[in-house]
Design an enzyme around this catalytic site. Sequence first.
Site, PDB file in Angstrom:
ATOM      1  CE  LYS A 107      -3.862  -2.328   0.462  1.00 26.83           C
ATOM      2  NZ  LYS A 107      -5.069  -2.214  -0.353  1.00 26.83           N
ATOM      3  CG  ASP A 164      -3.930  -0.873  -3.713  1.00 28.45           C
ATOM      4  OD1 ASP A 164      -4.465   0.166  -4.150  1.00 28.45           O
ATOM      5  OD2 ASP A 164      -4.586  -1.823  -3.235  1.00 28.45           O
ATOM      6  CD  GLU A 204      -9.848  -2.570  -4.461  1.00 25.70           C
ATOM      7  OE1 GLU A 204      -8.681  -2.861  -4.766  1.00 25.70           O
ATOM      8  OE2 GLU A 204     -10.217  -2.442  -3.285  1.00 25.70           O
ATOM      9  CG  HIS A 257     -10.036  -6.583  -5.010  1.00 23.63           C
ATOM     10  ND1 HIS A 257     -11.262  -6.566  -4.366  1.00 23.63           N
ATOM     11  CD2 HIS A 257      -9.139  -6.110  -4.132  1.00 23.63           C
ATOM     12  CE1 HIS A 257     -11.090  -6.085  -3.148  1.00 23.63           C
ATOM     13  NE2 HIS A 257      -9.835  -5.802  -2.975  1.00 23.63           N
TER      14      HIS A 257
END
Lengths: 454, 454
Positions: free
Chosen positions: A226, A254, A309, A359
């Site tokens: 992340k 991400d 997602e 996802h």
Amino acid sequence: MSGTMTTENLRIVSLDVKDIRFPTSLGAHGSDAMHTDPDYSCAYVTVKTAKGDEGHGLTFTCGRGTEIVVAAVKSLRNMVIGQTAFEIFKDFAGFWRSLTSETQIRWVGPEKGVTHLAVAAIVNSLWDLWAKLLNKPVWLLLADLEPEQLVSTIDFRYITDVITKEEAIEILKKAREGKEERIQDLFVHGYPAYTTQVGWLGYSNEQIIELCQRYLDLGFTFFKLKVGNDLKDDIRRLELVRNTIGWDNTLAVDANQVWEVNEAIEWMKELARFKITWIEEPTSPDDILGHATIAKALKPLGIGVATGEMCCNRVMFKQFLQADAMQYCQIDSARIGGINEILSVYLMAHKLGVKICPHAGGIGLCEMVQHLQMWDYICLSGTREGRVIEYVDQQHDQFVNPTIVDKACYQAPRVAGYNTTLKQEAIEKYEYPNGSEWESMYQKGLFHDPRKLY
Amino acid sequence: MSGTMTTENLRIVSLDVKDIRFPTSLGAHGSDAMHTDPDYSCAYVTVKTAKGDEGHGLTFTCGRGTEIVVAAVKSLRNMVIGQTAFEIFKDFAGFWRSLTSETQIRWVGPEKGVTHLAVAAIVNSLWDLWAKLLNKPVWLLLADLEPEQLVSTIDFRYITDVITKEEAIEILKKAREGKEERIQDLFVHGYPAYTTQVGWLGYSNEQIIELCQRYLDLGFTFFKLKVGNDLKDDIRRLELVRNTIGWDNTLAVDANQVWEVNEAIEWMKELARFKITWIEEPTSPDDILGHATIAKALKPLGIGVATGEMCCNRVMFKQFLQADAMQYCQIDSARIGGINEILSVYLMAHKLGVKICPHAGGIGLCEMVQHLQMWDYICLSGTREGRVIEYVDQQHDQFVNPTIVDKACYQAPRVAGYNTTLKQEAIEKYEYPNGSEWESMYQKGLFHDPRKLY
């Protein structure tokens, strides 16, 4: 159909929906730049036939808000009750459209947000029921459907400028060669997974290193981190991860929608030296043109754009694919309108040459999406090359038949259904707000008792 | 601020939400190709301060589904209760983001569908309250805000690639010249309206001719017809309308999302000879690239594309504007996240040179949108040239201060607020499912009593 499958036996006599919440915010599991304190949850639907067969379906949620999806399921419920299971499956696209285009409810969507999540939960329960009635896992049910039957479950409204029903049938017919070999191969090798487990925001350095090592030992070669809260901190953590996993393994990042379009480009230029395969959700999930701009700018750096997602329906996916705005298409098994609509995204992505890397995580997403990706391998793309399913090792033990990942590969499910049946114990403990674990957590002062709000 | 506006007096102590439904399906009023039997409805929010001041806000719905929006308002309600009105208005963008990005609820949107409609209803009630506290109609409140103040109500997240806060302030400052003259002019001339009343699907030939004549007599020069169910029937009805209104008046058509992209182009080629100004909602409201394709194909025929009434947020509007996919931007005052977000659409449309011709009708849409369009005339575009507000003469008498249209022009509202306060009598009669009119309609067998469903 067996002798006991009479019309009357197969009539759906009840549809129950429950609000199930797990207190994951207590451990900062699943935290990201935009969703800082998720309590992984789901709206959990059970359909039951006159004979007593059950189907279980869910849509994933993050805690608060689940009650709204539950309300939407209740509003749609009497469109399902009284229908006969195999009559639905005979014209599943028609039934799907009746739910998504209910003449009055449509206005509060259409085909997006709460009402579409409710459709997903309902439709997924029907696929689970269908597979259980035929005593097959969903991936095998899908693989055994003739191309015409499979395509008859899909509503092609608004996507015929990219793919028509006839083209879809042609594509599926051409892809049949080698199908049986691929089924056997799946039983032996499974489907490759990647892990997001090494780098949630909120994890310490030591946790990150330890987790990288643990997943390396488990055989993982694809890692995701992340990013997006603080550039310096992202660089520090990426150095940590690259130092631990080396440079031959694959690394993606991400941002969970935290950036503006131009900001995404600038930020990723700073991270490019870590050999990043994709930047996931760089900006608003609705910004097709923004993603296309980002993708164009990052292509020379070898970075692809991944998203999907939170992409709300097939019309949005269509445009992301048309506009070269996603190099990795991340369908989410609990979002958009359930399997029927997800199949249309697989077909469009295949036609336009975009790889699907689903996802997963949350509640039940791994359990469900493995079926779809395995169907894709068997019946559509015919390959696993460059494709990988996200894997997060959380909450699987809440399910009767959890996902099994071995040597960093999802193992082909062998039990009938969609693997979405929760254990009775999980329901008793975590139904919100009255489950026994919730009662106990109110007592301990860990959560406020919502029944005392008004 | 007057002496009585203390922090404690202005604390919001309650937020009530009601499901109000009018049985419009009985008369086929408002029917279109996609929504065949709407019961015009709204989720109706009342916020109240400690001192007793009230604000009323609503989002428009079509009957079933209103109960889901009501559930969403209830889920957001404790983010409003306890806040102080002028503290909200001081950082309205920040407050708006706290509602739209609630860390857990965000997942079931984000910024679209049911949860975003709920935000709209809440936010609109706060603007009504603000205007009432200052004893001004909303359009004048907006016009009296300094550019910096006005812009401080807008969340620019995800739109800075088209417009930044600083640019918006510059634009508004430049537009100030002649403001007072335009206010005076509005009081005299009002704002031009067009009518959709002449051609709902389901109206007979005689009704259509009679209505065209009636609206001509009222001074209307711009007419809109529903199309898309049957080409031959569309041609018959367009001939009827053109024969009645002549060729100097303006004529637009509305397909309410019924076509595929290519179908829209082919169909409109057949209708082009009727001199059509715009085709409204030719296909999915989410299909930016599809609308761009249609717009490009129809440009040589002199037909523009209009859309926006179901466009779900500023990010989608941004792309429609960027892609040349809408020549007429039809903001809807009850959709997207209330006034705050609609202002951002006005600013983007202005910068990119697209005219705003708002959607109205339904419940309260005319009442609200007149304020926004009048603000645009006074403070942003500075002109009414080529712009027009939809007008449907229905349900206005349910409001304490209904829209007044005279000589085919909206008259500038003079009472404080957003004109969204329903009469007490309307609430008593039409609250669903317990209102007195509903009870009476169940008795007569006109509607099924929903309380008997389960």
